[in-house]
Design a protein around this motif. Structure first.
Motif, PDB file in Angstrom:
ATOM      1  N   LYS A 152      57.950 -10.776 -16.267  1.00  0.00           N
ATOM      2  CA  LYS A 152      58.913  -9.964 -15.519  1.00  0.00           C
ATOM      3  C   LYS A 152      58.717 -10.136 -14.016  1.00  0.00           C
ATOM      4  N   LEU A 153      57.454 -10.190 -13.596  1.00  0.00           N
ATOM      5  CA  LEU A 153      57.161 -10.373 -12.178  1.00  0.00           C
ATOM      6  C   LEU A 153      57.713 -11.707 -11.681  1.00  0.00           C
ATOM      7  N   LEU A 154      57.475 -12.767 -12.440  1.00  0.00           N
ATOM      8  CA  LEU A 154      57.947 -14.084 -12.037  1.00  0.00           C
ATOM      9  C   LEU A 154      59.466 -14.157 -12.013  1.00  0.00           C
ATOM     10  N   SER A 155      60.115 -13.526 -12.980  1.00  0.00           N
ATOM     11  CA  SER A 155      61.573 -13.619 -13.058  1.00  0.00           C
ATOM     12  C   SER A 155      62.246 -12.946 -11.870  1.00  0.00           C
ATOM     13  N   ARG A 156      61.641 -11.899 -11.322  1.00  0.00           N
ATOM     14  CA  ARG A 156      62.301 -11.198 -10.215  1.00  0.00           C
ATOM     15  C   ARG A 156      61.753 -11.574  -8.842  1.00  0.00           C
ATOM     16  N   CYS A 157      60.536 -12.137  -8.793  1.00  0.00           N
ATOM     17  CA  CYS A 157      59.895 -12.320  -7.483  1.00  0.00           C
ATOM     18  C   CYS A 157      59.438 -13.742  -7.188  1.00  0.00           C
ATOM     19  N   GLU A 158      59.674 -14.692  -8.073  1.00  0.00           N
ATOM     20  CA  GLU A 158      59.117 -16.031  -7.880  1.00  0.00           C
ATOM     21  C   GLU A 158      59.490 -16.623  -6.532  1.00  0.00           C
ATOM     22  N   ARG A 159      60.747 -16.491  -6.120  1.00  0.00           N
ATOM     23  CA  ARG A 159      61.169 -17.113  -4.863  1.00  0.00           C
ATOM     24  C   ARG A 159      60.704 -16.339  -3.630  1.00  0.00           C
ATOM     25  N   ILE A 160      60.165 -15.144  -3.833  1.00  0.00           N
ATOM     26  CA  ILE A 160      59.714 -14.309  -2.717  1.00  0.00           C
ATOM     27  C   ILE A 160      58.212 -14.428  -2.493  1.00  0.00           C
ATOM     28  N   LEU A 161      57.454 -14.723  -3.543  1.00  0.00           N
ATOM     29  CA  LEU A 161      55.995 -14.744  -3.431  1.00  0.00           C
ATOM     30  C   LEU A 161      55.515 -15.858  -2.508  1.00  0.00           C
ATOM     31  N   HIS A 162      54.479 -15.570  -1.751  1.00  0.00           N
ATOM     32  CA  HIS A 162      53.786 -16.614  -0.986  1.00  0.00           C
ATOM     33  C   HIS A 162      53.217 -17.625  -1.971  1.00  0.00           C
ATOM     34  N   TRP A 163      53.184 -18.893  -1.585  1.00  0.00           N
ATOM     35  CA  TRP A 163      52.800 -19.940  -2.535  1.00  0.00           C
ATOM     36  C   TRP A 163      51.430 -19.694  -3.157  1.00  0.00           C
ATOM     37  N   SER A 164      50.485 -19.146  -2.396  1.00  0.00           N
ATOM     38  CA  SER A 164      49.145 -18.922  -2.954  1.00  0.00           C
ATOM     39  C   SER A 164      49.167 -17.813  -4.002  1.00  0.00           C
ATOM     40  N   ASP A 165      49.920 -16.745  -3.742  1.00  0.00           N
ATOM     41  CA  ASP A 165      50.055 -15.679  -4.745  1.00  0.00           C
ATOM     42  C   ASP A 165      50.755 -16.207  -5.994  1.00  0.00           C
ATOM     43  N   LEU A 166      51.798 -17.005  -5.785  1.00  0.00           N
ATOM     44  CA  LEU A 166      52.531 -17.570  -6.915  1.00  0.00           C
ATOM     45  C   LEU A 166      51.627 -18.461  -7.759  1.00  0.00           C
ATOM     46  N   ASP A 167      50.779 -19.253  -7.121  1.00  0.00           N
ATOM     47  CA  ASP A 167      49.879 -20.141  -7.868  1.00  0.00           C
ATOM     48  C   ASP A 167      48.872 -19.345  -8.692  1.00  0.00           C
ATOM     49  N   TRP A 168      48.388 -18.234  -8.146  1.00  0.00           N
ATOM     50  CA  TRP A 168      47.457 -17.402  -8.918  1.00  0.00           C
ATOM     51  C   TRP A 168      48.173 -16.717 -10.082  1.00  0.00           C
ATOM     52  N   VAL A 169      49.390 -16.259  -9.861  1.00  0.00           N
ATOM     53  CA  VAL A 169      50.152 -15.636 -10.948  1.00  0.00           C
ATOM     54  C   VAL A 169      50.396 -16.651 -12.056  1.00  0.00           C
ATOM     55  N   ARG A 170      50.711 -17.888 -11.690  1.00  0.00           N
ATOM     56  CA  ARG A 170      50.914 -18.924 -12.702  1.00  0.00           C
ATOM     57  C   ARG A 170      49.638 -19.186 -13.497  1.00  0.00           C
ATOM     58  N   ASN A 171      48.499 -19.200 -12.824  1.00  0.00           N
ATOM     59  CA  ASN A 171      47.248 -19.389 -13.545  1.00  0.00           C
ATOM     60  C   ASN A 171      46.962 -18.223 -14.478  1.00  0.00           C
ATOM     61  N   ASP A 172      47.231 -17.007 -14.026  1.00  0.00           N
ATOM     62  CA  ASP A 172      47.036 -15.840 -14.892  1.00  0.00           C
ATOM     63  C   ASP A 172      47.970 -15.892 -16.103  1.00  0.00           C
ATOM     64  N   MET A 173      49.223 -16.280 -15.858  1.00  0.00           N
ATOM     65  CA  MET A 173      50.183 -16.400 -16.951  1.00  0.00           C
ATOM     66  C   MET A 173      49.721 -17.465 -17.951  1.00  0.00           C
ATOM     67  N   ALA A 174      49.238 -18.594 -17.436  1.00  0.00           N
ATOM     68  CA  ALA A 174      48.764 -19.665 -18.308  1.00  0.00           C
ATOM     69  C   ALA A 174      47.613 -19.195 -19.198  1.00  0.00           C
ATOM     70  N   LEU A 175      46.701 -18.410 -18.625  1.00  0.00           N
ATOM     71  CA  LEU A 175      45.593 -17.885 -19.420  1.00  0.00           C
ATOM     72  C   LEU A 175      46.087 -16.964 -20.539  1.00  0.00           C
ATOM     73  N   ALA A 176      47.052 -16.113 -20.215  1.00  0.00           N
ATOM     74  CA  ALA A 176      47.608 -15.217 -21.229  1.00  0.00           C
ATOM     75  C   ALA A 176      48.315 -16.017 -22.320  1.00  0.00           C
ATOM     76  N   GLN A 177      49.009 -17.062 -21.939  1.00  0.00           N
ATOM     77  CA  GLN A 177      49.673 -17.912 -22.928  1.00  0.00           C
ATOM     78  C   GLN A 177      48.647 -18.631 -23.802  1.00  0.00           C
ATOM     79  N   TYR A 178      47.568 -19.091 -23.189  1.00  0.00           N
ATOM     80  CA  TYR A 178      46.497 -19.723 -23.964  1.00  0.00           C
ATOM     81  C   TYR A 178      45.902 -18.737 -24.964  1.00  0.00           C
TER      82      TYR A 178
END
Length: 235
Positions: A152-178
């Motif tokens: 939900k966070l990515l769907s509404r805020c991906e284009r707004i997040l600073h690149w470093s925050d976005l990269d950490w969110v992607r890593n967290d999402m990847a861990l949850a998917q794993y």
């Protein structure tokens, strides 16, 4: 009497043409590049982020006409576009001694205006709250809920997040998917970070300014670890 009515009519016409006040709140540039904060009395502050953590900072009070920032050659105007605000920057009467709007910026930062979005669920405080919510869910091994929280966070805020925050969110999402057994989704989530993951610590100073290099190093390490967890090959 005629003069009185004429003056009254003119005053009403001017009042009718006056722009509505800008709603108080926090507004955001894309990619975490800046914030505009407006108070109910129309005072504002703009803070933008440039390369190597250099910033621009402006303060003043919004009016219908372009406002002069601190007796400088820098003028800012504010236009409502739906719920968002377009800020336009203009330099007037610039001389060698007067740098205009750039005089309010660090060496590696600049501000030419931009569209600030009204996205209260994407402010730094709101994003921090969601990421803490994710951590709580992840720590109690509720991986499915944690995954949905970040989705939900990515769907509404991906284009707004600073690149470093976005990269950490992607890593967290990847861990949850794993953790939910979806390695394919994990690899897809991390795909935009493969270039960063391939950079070694010795290569960073050659590729990025010091501040960005410092941010990228732990992201690169985390991404390499998570790519291996999800079955990727390579260094």
């Amino acid at each position: 009497m005629r003069q009185f009515f004429a003056a009254g009519f003119t005053a009403l016409a001017i009042a009718a043409q006056a722009a509505p006040p800008v709603p108080a709140g926090t507004y955001l540039l894309e990619q975490g590049e800046g914030t505009l904060k407006v108070k109910t009395n129309q005072t504002f502050s703009i803070d933008t982020l440039g390369t190597n953590a250099h910033t621009c900072n402006f303060t003043g009070k919004i009016s219908d006409e372009p406002i002069q920032v601190e007796d400088s050659a820098c003028y800012l105007s504010f236009t409502l576009q739906g719920a968002n605000i377009l800020v336009s920057a203009q330099n007037r009467y610039v001389t060698k001694e007067e740098l205009g709007c750039s005089s309010f910026c660090g060496y590696r930062a600049s501000f030419d205006g931009g569209l600030f979005y009204s996205l209260p669920n994407c402010t730094p405080d709101a994003v921090s709250k969601v990421r803490q919510e994710f951590k709580t869910q992840y720590d109690r091994k509720d991986y499915g809920t944690a995954k949905r929280t970040l989705s939900k966070l990515l769907s509404r805020c991906e284009r707004i997040l600073h690149w470093s925050d976005l990269d950490w969110v992607r890593n967290d999402m990847a861990l949850a998917q794993y953790k939910t057994g979806d390695k394919a989704a994990c690899l897809q989530t991390l795909q935009p970070l493969t270039n960063i993951a391939s950079i070694t610590e010795s290569e960073l100073p050659e590729s990025y300014p010091p501040f960005e290099a410092e941010l990228i190093l732990p992201i690169a390490k985390a991404t390499r670890t998570n790519l291996k967890l999800c079955g990727a090959s390579g260094r």
